[in-house]
Write a protein that holds these residues in place. Structure first.
Motif, PDB file in Angstrom:
ATOM      1  N   ALA A  46     -43.850  10.326  41.243  1.00 49.82           N
ATOM      2  CA  ALA A  46     -45.113  10.371  40.641  1.00 49.82           C
ATOM      3  C   ALA A  46     -46.064  11.591  41.112  1.00 49.82           C
ATOM      4  CB  ALA A  46     -45.952   9.157  41.050  1.00 49.82           C
ATOM      5  N   LEU A  47     -45.912  11.821  42.691  1.00 51.90           N
ATOM      6  CA  LEU A  47     -46.504  12.828  43.402  1.00 51.90           C
ATOM      7  C   LEU A  47     -46.104  14.328  42.818  1.00 51.90           C
ATOM      8  CD1 LEU A  47     -48.609  13.903  45.394  1.00 51.90           C
ATOM      9  CD2 LEU A  47     -46.527  13.628  47.302  1.00 51.90           C
ATOM     10  N   LEU A  48     -44.637  14.504  42.642  1.00 57.67           N
ATOM     11  CA  LEU A  48     -44.216  15.652  42.248  1.00 57.67           C
ATOM     12  C   LEU A  48     -44.614  15.757  40.892  1.00 57.67           C
ATOM     13  CD1 LEU A  48     -40.597  15.325  43.638  1.00 57.67           C
ATOM     14  CD2 LEU A  48     -42.230  16.869  44.409  1.00 57.67           C
ATOM     15  N   LEU A  49     -44.575  14.896  39.984  1.00 58.17           N
ATOM     16  CA  LEU A  49     -44.939  15.118  38.549  1.00 58.17           C
ATOM     17  C   LEU A  49     -46.461  15.555  38.424  1.00 58.17           C
ATOM     18  CD1 LEU A  49     -44.289  14.707  35.731  1.00 58.17           C
ATOM     19  CD2 LEU A  49     -45.183  12.376  35.657  1.00 58.17           C
ATOM     20  N   PHE A  50     -47.482  14.955  39.214  1.00 52.24           N
ATOM     21  CA  PHE A  50     -48.902  15.303  39.107  1.00 52.24           C
ATOM     22  C   PHE A  50     -49.102  16.651  39.740  1.00 52.24           C
ATOM     23  CE2 PHE A  50     -49.735  10.949  38.075  1.00 52.24           C
ATOM     24  CZ  PHE A  50     -50.840  11.030  37.149  1.00 52.24           C
ATOM     25  N   CYS A  51     -48.369  17.122  40.658  1.00 51.18           N
ATOM     26  CA  CYS A  51     -48.179  18.644  41.387  1.00 51.18           C
ATOM     27  C   CYS A  51     -47.971  19.430  40.432  1.00 51.18           C
ATOM     28  CB  CYS A  51     -47.404  18.380  42.728  1.00 51.18           C
ATOM     29  SG  CYS A  51     -48.206  17.753  44.048  1.00 51.18           S
ATOM     30  N   PHE A  52     -46.827  19.084  39.702  1.00 46.41           N
ATOM     31  CA  PHE A  52     -46.267  19.919  38.579  1.00 46.41           C
ATOM     32  C   PHE A  52     -47.182  20.011  37.519  1.00 46.41           C
ATOM     33  CE2 PHE A  52     -43.429  21.096  34.915  1.00 46.41           C
ATOM     34  CZ  PHE A  52     -43.002  22.445  35.420  1.00 46.41           C
ATOM     35  N   LEU A  77     -43.724  28.559  44.327  1.00 43.60           N
ATOM     36  CA  LEU A  77     -44.031  27.353  44.868  1.00 43.60           C
ATOM     37  C   LEU A  77     -43.065  26.448  43.665  1.00 43.60           C
ATOM     38  CD1 LEU A  77     -44.824  25.029  46.613  1.00 43.60           C
ATOM     39  CD2 LEU A  77     -46.877  24.983  45.196  1.00 43.60           C
ATOM     40  N   SER A  78     -43.277  26.759  42.430  1.00 45.27           N
ATOM     41  CA  SER A  78     -42.608  26.083  41.453  1.00 45.27           C
ATOM     42  C   SER A  78     -41.130  26.107  41.665  1.00 45.27           C
ATOM     43  CB  SER A  78     -42.890  26.603  39.931  1.00 45.27           C
ATOM     44  OG  SER A  78     -42.378  27.836  39.518  1.00 45.27           O
ATOM     45  N   ASN A  79     -40.395  27.102  42.077  1.00 49.85           N
ATOM     46  CA  ASN A  79     -39.019  27.233  42.391  1.00 49.85           C
ATOM     47  C   ASN A  79     -38.765  26.372  43.480  1.00 49.85           C
ATOM     48  OD1 ASN A  79     -38.828  29.619  40.645  1.00 49.85           O
ATOM     49  ND2 ASN A  79     -39.201  30.841  42.212  1.00 49.85           N
ATOM     50  N   ILE A  80     -39.477  25.880  44.171  1.00 50.39           N
ATOM     51  CA  ILE A  80     -39.185  24.852  45.365  1.00 50.39           C
ATOM     52  C   ILE A  80     -39.361  23.300  44.754  1.00 50.39           C
ATOM     53  CG2 ILE A  80     -39.748  24.029  47.533  1.00 50.39           C
ATOM     54  CD1 ILE A  80     -40.627  26.693  48.190  1.00 50.39           C
ATOM     55  N   LEU A  81     -40.531  23.249  44.042  1.00 50.12           N
ATOM     56  CA  LEU A  81     -40.955  22.321  43.526  1.00 50.12           C
ATOM     57  C   LEU A  81     -39.811  21.492  42.354  1.00 50.12           C
ATOM     58  CD1 LEU A  81     -43.250  20.002  43.619  1.00 50.12           C
ATOM     59  CD2 LEU A  81     -44.306  21.383  41.762  1.00 50.12           C
ATOM     60  N   MET A  82     -39.626  22.461  41.479  1.00 52.63           N
ATOM     61  CA  MET A  82     -38.778  22.137  40.443  1.00 52.63           C
ATOM     62  C   MET A  82     -37.513  21.178  40.825  1.00 52.63           C
ATOM     63  SD  MET A  82     -38.273  21.441  37.108  1.00 52.63           S
ATOM     64  CE  MET A  82     -39.761  22.319  36.391  1.00 52.63           C
ATOM     65  N   PRO A  83     -36.466  21.665  41.501  1.00 49.03           N
ATOM     66  CA  PRO A  83     -35.313  21.164  41.974  1.00 49.03           C
ATOM     67  C   PRO A  83     -35.616  19.536  42.586  1.00 49.03           C
ATOM     68  CG  PRO A  83     -35.367  23.283  42.824  1.00 49.03           C
ATOM     69  CD  PRO A  83     -36.660  22.920  42.368  1.00 49.03           C
ATOM     70  N   PHE A  84     -36.643  19.400  43.091  1.00 44.37           N
ATOM     71  CA  PHE A  84     -37.118  18.048  43.648  1.00 44.37           C
ATOM     72  C   PHE A  84     -37.535  17.163  42.374  1.00 44.37           C
ATOM     73  CE2 PHE A  84     -37.660  20.425  48.014  1.00 44.37           C
ATOM     74  CZ  PHE A  84     -36.706  19.401  48.422  1.00 44.37           C
ATOM     75  N   LEU A  86     -36.588  17.251  39.591  1.00 43.13           N
ATOM     76  CA  LEU A  86     -35.340  17.226  38.769  1.00 43.13           C
ATOM     77  C   LEU A  86     -34.415  16.028  39.436  1.00 43.13           C
ATOM     78  CD1 LEU A  86     -34.062  20.630  37.505  1.00 43.13           C
ATOM     79  CD2 LEU A  86     -35.176  18.821  36.383  1.00 43.13           C
ATOM     80  N   ILE A  87     -34.351  16.105  40.975  1.00 44.33           N
ATOM     81  CA  ILE A  87     -33.805  15.230  41.696  1.00 44.33           C
ATOM     82  C   ILE A  87     -34.144  13.778  41.530  1.00 44.33           C
ATOM     83  CG2 ILE A  87     -33.282  14.521  44.011  1.00 44.33           C
ATOM     84  CD1 ILE A  87     -32.640  17.586  44.765  1.00 44.33           C
ATOM     85  N   PHE A  88     -35.558  13.931  41.646  1.00 40.69           N
ATOM     86  CA  PHE A  88     -36.133  12.500  41.626  1.00 40.69           C
ATOM     87  C   PHE A  88     -36.017  11.845  40.230  1.00 40.69           C
ATOM     88  CE2 PHE A  88     -37.007  13.429  46.041  1.00 40.69           C
ATOM     89  CZ  PHE A  88     -37.316  12.135  46.493  1.00 40.69           C
ATOM     90  N   SER A  89     -36.312  12.555  39.343  1.00 40.87           N
ATOM     91  CA  SER A  89     -36.198  11.973  38.233  1.00 40.87           C
ATOM     92  C   SER A  89     -34.793  11.574  37.620  1.00 40.87           C
ATOM     93  CB  SER A  89     -36.498  13.234  36.749  1.00 40.87           C
ATOM     94  OG  SER A  89     -37.934  13.870  37.054  1.00 40.87           O
ATOM     95  N   VAL A  90     -33.929  12.142  37.982  1.00 41.06           N
ATOM     96  CA  VAL A  90     -32.597  11.648  38.098  1.00 41.06           C
ATOM     97  C   VAL A  90     -32.659  10.257  38.675  1.00 41.06           C
ATOM     98  CG1 VAL A  90     -30.267  11.900  38.601  1.00 41.06           C
ATOM     99  CG2 VAL A  90     -31.225  13.713  37.436  1.00 41.06           C
ATOM    100  N   ALA A  91     -33.340  10.341  39.834  1.00 42.31           N
ATOM    101  CA  ALA A  91     -33.030   8.840  40.572  1.00 42.31           C
ATOM    102  C   ALA A  91     -34.130   7.680  39.600  1.00 42.31           C
ATOM    103  CB  ALA A  91     -34.008   9.069  42.104  1.00 42.31           C
ATOM    104  N   GLN A 124     -35.545  20.219  29.869  1.00 42.58           N
ATOM    105  CA  GLN A 124     -36.607  20.611  30.888  1.00 42.58           C
ATOM    106  C   GLN A 124     -36.199  21.548  31.832  1.00 42.58           C
ATOM    107  OE1 GLN A 124     -38.850  17.597  32.882  1.00 42.58           O
ATOM    108  NE2 GLN A 124     -39.871  19.076  34.382  1.00 42.58           N
ATOM    109  N   ALA A 125     -34.756  21.198  32.488  1.00 44.45           N
ATOM    110  CA  ALA A 125     -34.183  21.989  33.427  1.00 44.45           C
ATOM    111  C   ALA A 125     -33.813  23.295  32.768  1.00 44.45           C
ATOM    112  CB  ALA A 125     -32.860  21.416  33.817  1.00 44.45           C
ATOM    113  N   VAL A 126     -33.107  23.317  31.431  1.00 42.33           N
ATOM    114  CA  VAL A 126     -32.865  24.340  30.763  1.00 42.33           C
ATOM    115  C   VAL A 126     -34.016  25.463  30.526  1.00 42.33           C
ATOM    116  CG1 VAL A 126     -31.892  25.492  28.636  1.00 42.33           C
ATOM    117  CG2 VAL A 126     -30.667  23.343  29.831  1.00 42.33           C
ATOM    118  N   LEU A 127     -35.005  24.897  29.965  1.00 44.95           N
ATOM    119  CA  LEU A 127     -36.518  25.702  29.837  1.00 44.95           C
ATOM    120  C   LEU A 127     -36.902  26.301  31.009  1.00 44.95           C
ATOM    121  CD1 LEU A 127     -37.955  23.150  27.055  1.00 44.95           C
ATOM    122  CD2 LEU A 127     -36.888  25.463  26.763  1.00 44.95           C
ATOM    123  N   TYR A 128     -36.904  25.558  32.010  1.00 38.42           N
ATOM    124  CA  TYR A 128     -37.306  26.281  33.212  1.00 38.42           C
ATOM    125  C   TYR A 128     -36.504  27.321  33.515  1.00 38.42           C
ATOM    126  CZ  TYR A 128     -39.246  26.759  38.112  1.00 38.42           C
ATOM    127  OH  TYR A 128     -39.923  27.380  39.148  1.00 38.42           O
ATOM    128  N   GLY A 129     -35.278  27.223  33.512  1.00 41.69           N
ATOM    129  CA  GLY A 129     -34.427  28.280  33.911  1.00 41.69           C
ATOM    130  C   GLY A 129     -34.566  29.554  33.188  1.00 41.69           C
TER     131      GLY A 129
END
Length: 224
Positions: A46-52, A77-84, A86-91, A124-129
């Motif tokens: 939730a924190l990551l989503l609102f930060c994004f 900063l988004s380059n650091i934020l996005m991997p996390f 994606l990881i927590f979304s998978v979780a 989302q991952a593809v579009l960000y790439g």
């Protein structure tokens, strides 16, 4: 920023109340006493989503008011934020999948129930790439449009919850509304930019992806 998109920041700002409303009943209203199903991973997600979301809103404001240095820093900063994210979304998908199994749902049904979440996460991952690839080529127009497409992928996270918790929509119905609205917005953006002889490829690609996703989802019986 292109003159045609000079008010983009204000449009994106309108998403904030939708997300607050969407996360209010199942999450924000329970602070600080959350039920057991709200694990630490849910809090981080939730924190990551609102930060994004905040980043998506601030970035066009930074361009509009010529804070280019801030825009670049937030982009890094988004380059650091996005991997996390994606990881927590998978979780979260994995957590919901096992919750379906615990409720007695078959493996196939549980897998189908996570189809939309999984495929939209992949999109989302593809579009960000693509957004990163285009800005590295200094194609600002395409970069901006891919970021707008990411907003449309993220939008159902707030809107579908708002429709469900505040207006008693069934999950399949709320997702149908979100997907239909996304198609309409993308089609409108294509027409708008095409009339202005501007770049439309990011919107066309994203609309085609959504049409494919919707076709598969309907074929599966609109599982949620």
């Amino acid at each position: 920023m292109e003159r045609a998109y000079r008010n983009l920041a204000y449009v994106l700002l309108a998403l904030l109340p939708i997300f607050v409303a969407g996360f209010w009943i199942p999450y924000l209203s329970e602070f600080p006493h959350f039920e057991a199903s709200i694990t630490w991973a849910v809090h981080v997600h939730a924190l990551l989503l609102f930060c994004f979301l905040a980043l998506l809103i601030i970035q066009p404001f930074a361009i509009r008011y010529k804070a280019f240095s801030l825009h670049r820093k937030l982009g890094n900063l988004s380059n650091i934020l996005m991997p996390f994210i994606l990881i927590f979304s998978v979780a979260m998908v994995w957590k919901e999948y096992h919750e379906h199994l615990a409720d007695g749902v078959s493996t196939a049904a549980a897998r189908n129930d996570e189809f939309l979440s999984t495929i939209q996460l992949l999109l989302q991952a593809v579009l960000y790439g693509l957004a990163i690839a285009t800005i590295r080529k200094r194609d600002v127009a395409a970069h901006m449009r891919y970021m707008i497409c990411i907003v449309l992928v993220v939008m159902p996270a707030g809107l579908a919850r708002t429709l469900g918790y505040w207006f008693d929509f069934r999950q399949s119905s709320s997702q149908t509304v979100c997907l239909a609205l996304t198609d309409i917005i993308l089609a409108a953006l294509i027409v708008y930019d095409n009339r202005g002889h501007r770049k439309v490829r990011p919107y066309v690609e994203t609309l085609c992806a959504f049409v494919f996703i919707e076709a598969v989802w309907i074929a599966l019986g609109r599982p949620i």
